[in-house]
Design a protein around this motif. Structure first.
Motif, PDB file in Angstrom:
ATOM      1  N   TYR A   1      11.305   2.800  -9.027  1.00  0.00           N
ATOM      2  CA  TYR A   1      11.135   1.721  -9.823  1.00  0.00           C
ATOM      3  C   TYR A   1      11.541   2.090 -11.293  1.00  0.00           C
ATOM      4  N   ALA A   2      12.470   2.783 -11.312  1.00  0.00           N
ATOM      5  CA  ALA A   2      13.207   3.007 -12.621  1.00  0.00           C
ATOM      6  C   ALA A   2      13.524   1.794 -13.337  1.00  0.00           C
ATOM      7  N   PRO A   3      13.774   1.754 -14.589  1.00  0.00           N
ATOM      8  CA  PRO A   3      14.347   0.540 -15.407  1.00  0.00           C
ATOM      9  C   PRO A   3      15.354  -0.197 -14.730  1.00  0.00           C
ATOM     10  N   SER A   4      16.387   0.662 -14.346  1.00  0.00           N
ATOM     11  CA  SER A   4      17.640  -0.027 -13.675  1.00  0.00           C
ATOM     12  C   SER A   4      17.488  -0.763 -12.487  1.00  0.00           C
ATOM     13  N   TYR A   5      16.277  -0.801 -11.756  1.00  0.00           N
ATOM     14  CA  TYR A   5      16.054  -1.339 -10.653  1.00  0.00           C
ATOM     15  C   TYR A   5      15.187  -2.335 -10.653  1.00  0.00           C
ATOM     16  N   ARG A   6      14.681  -2.831 -12.035  1.00  0.00           N
ATOM     17  CA  ARG A   6      13.425  -3.681 -12.342  1.00  0.00           C
ATOM     18  C   ARG A   6      14.262  -4.825 -12.820  1.00  0.00           C
ATOM     19  N   PRO A   7      14.628  -5.935 -12.146  1.00  0.00           N
ATOM     20  CA  PRO A   7      15.085  -7.178 -12.468  1.00  0.00           C
ATOM     21  C   PRO A   7      14.102  -8.006 -13.622  1.00  0.00           C
ATOM     22  N   THR A   8      14.567  -8.802 -14.366  1.00  0.00           N
ATOM     23  CA  THR A   8      13.565  -9.464 -15.243  1.00  0.00           C
ATOM     24  C   THR A   8      13.197 -10.751 -14.326  1.00  0.00           C
TER      25      THR A   8
ATOM     26  N   GLY B   1       0.956  -1.122  -0.094  1.00  0.00           N
ATOM     27  CA  GLY B   1      -0.079  -0.136   0.126  1.00  0.00           C
ATOM     28  C   GLY B   1       0.844   1.232  -0.022  1.00  0.00           C
ATOM     29  N   ALA B   2       2.071   1.315   0.252  1.00  0.00           N
ATOM     30  CA  ALA B   2       2.883   2.406   0.231  1.00  0.00           C
ATOM     31  C   ALA B   2       3.043   2.871  -1.109  1.00  0.00           C
ATOM     32  N   THR B   3       3.316   4.184  -1.303  1.00  0.00           N
ATOM     33  CA  THR B   3       3.602   4.703  -2.565  1.00  0.00           C
ATOM     34  C   THR B   3       4.856   5.207  -2.879  1.00  0.00           C
ATOM     35  N   LEU B   4       5.602   4.381  -4.015  1.00  0.00           N
ATOM     36  CA  LEU B   4       6.891   4.958  -4.387  1.00  0.00           C
ATOM     37  C   LEU B   4       7.060   6.078  -5.333  1.00  0.00           C
ATOM     38  N   ARG B   5       8.268   6.593  -5.169  1.00  0.00           N
ATOM     39  CA  ARG B   5       8.519   7.586  -6.240  1.00  0.00           C
ATOM     40  C   ARG B   5       8.931   7.110  -7.329  1.00  0.00           C
ATOM     41  N   SER B   6       8.950   7.657  -8.565  1.00  0.00           N
ATOM     42  CA  SER B   6       9.169   7.121  -9.726  1.00  0.00           C
ATOM     43  C   SER B   6      10.905   6.380  -9.704  1.00  0.00           C
TER      44      SER B   6
ATOM     45  N   ASN C   1       2.784  -1.469  -8.860  1.00  0.00           N
ATOM     46  CA  ASN C   1       1.876  -0.993  -9.699  1.00  0.00           C
ATOM     47  C   ASN C   1       2.205   0.292 -10.562  1.00  0.00           C
ATOM     48  N   THR C   2       3.005   0.236 -11.741  1.00  0.00           N
ATOM     49  CA  THR C   2       3.495   1.179 -12.386  1.00  0.00           C
ATOM     50  C   THR C   2       2.736   2.331 -12.602  1.00  0.00           C
ATOM     51  N   ARG C   3       1.404   2.297 -12.484  1.00  0.00           N
ATOM     52  CA  ARG C   3       0.663   3.612 -13.102  1.00  0.00           C
ATOM     53  C   ARG C   3       0.485   4.342 -11.780  1.00  0.00           C
ATOM     54  N   ASN C   4       0.407   3.755 -10.797  1.00  0.00           N
ATOM     55  CA  ASN C   4       0.397   4.911  -9.534  1.00  0.00           C
ATOM     56  C   ASN C   4       1.559   4.639  -8.410  1.00  0.00           C
ATOM     57  N   GLY C   5       2.497   3.644  -8.481  1.00  0.00           N
ATOM     58  CA  GLY C   5       3.755   3.617  -7.770  1.00  0.00           C
ATOM     59  C   GLY C   5       3.102   2.930  -6.355  1.00  0.00           C
ATOM     60  N   ARG C   6       2.298   2.187  -5.938  1.00  0.00           N
ATOM     61  CA  ARG C   6       1.576   1.706  -5.295  1.00  0.00           C
ATOM     62  C   ARG C   6       2.236   0.124  -4.805  1.00  0.00           C
ATOM     63  N   VAL C   7       2.793  -0.100  -3.681  1.00  0.00           N
ATOM     64  CA  VAL C   7       3.325  -1.499  -3.650  1.00  0.00           C
ATOM     65  C   VAL C   7       2.282  -2.353  -3.503  1.00  0.00           C
TER      66      VAL C   7
END
Length: 154
Positions: free
Chosen positions: A103-110, A95-100, A137-143
């Motif tokens: 979750y930038a592409p460099s922190y997204r492991p496949t 439920g926490a909201t992350l700043r963009s 959730n990439t649209r709103n940044g919620r965990v």
């Protein structure tokens, strides 16, 4: 001189995926061996005598050990060593909201089936935050989901 370093760098970059594929293949083969040994143990219990059962149990134990070693080797892969984000560790909750930038592409492991987590759905992505794995959730940044110490082998 520069061309030698460039060539060596390109060769090394091409070798990393091959090593990862070899490890994946080895894990897949070891899982298949465990299933085969389980099947042989069942058959030995059904049709064999005590010595057959004892031998098949020993072989199943060896196959499980090989699988465990292969998984350990995969986890010790150097690509996952010394991971540090440019911000301090914070323990996130659902439920926490992350700043963009979190979750930038460099922190997204496949996604990888060996992680033991389901594939991310639509508009969702996995994000590594130090040793935690977050489903965001990439649209709103919620965990959406938190896997604490998922990368704990380091």
């Amino acid at each position: 001189m520069k061309s030698k370093f460039l060539t060596a760098g390109l060769i090394a970059a091409m070798m990393v995926p091959a090593v990862a594929q070899a490890q994946t293949r080895e894990i897949r083969k070891d899982r298949q061996d465990v299933r085969e040994e389980q099947r042989e143990l069942r058959d030995a219990k059904r049709y064999g005598d005590r010595s057959d059962v004892r031998e098949e149990r020993r072989e199943l134990r060896d196959a499980k050990g090989d699988l465990r070693d292969s998984k350990r080797d995969w986890r010790r892969d150097t690509r996952y060593q010394n991971y540090r984000a440019p911000f301090k560790y914070q323990q996130f909750r659902v439920g926490a909201t992350l700043r963009s930038n979190y979750y930038a592409p460099s922190y997204r492991p496949t996604w990888d089936s060996r992680w033991g987590v389901p594939r991310a759905g639509r508009n969702l992505t996995y994000v590594r935050h130090y040793n935690d794995l977050l489903l965001v959730n990439t649209r709103n940044g919620r965990v959406v989901q938190v896997y604490r110490n998922h990368f704990r082998w380091r």
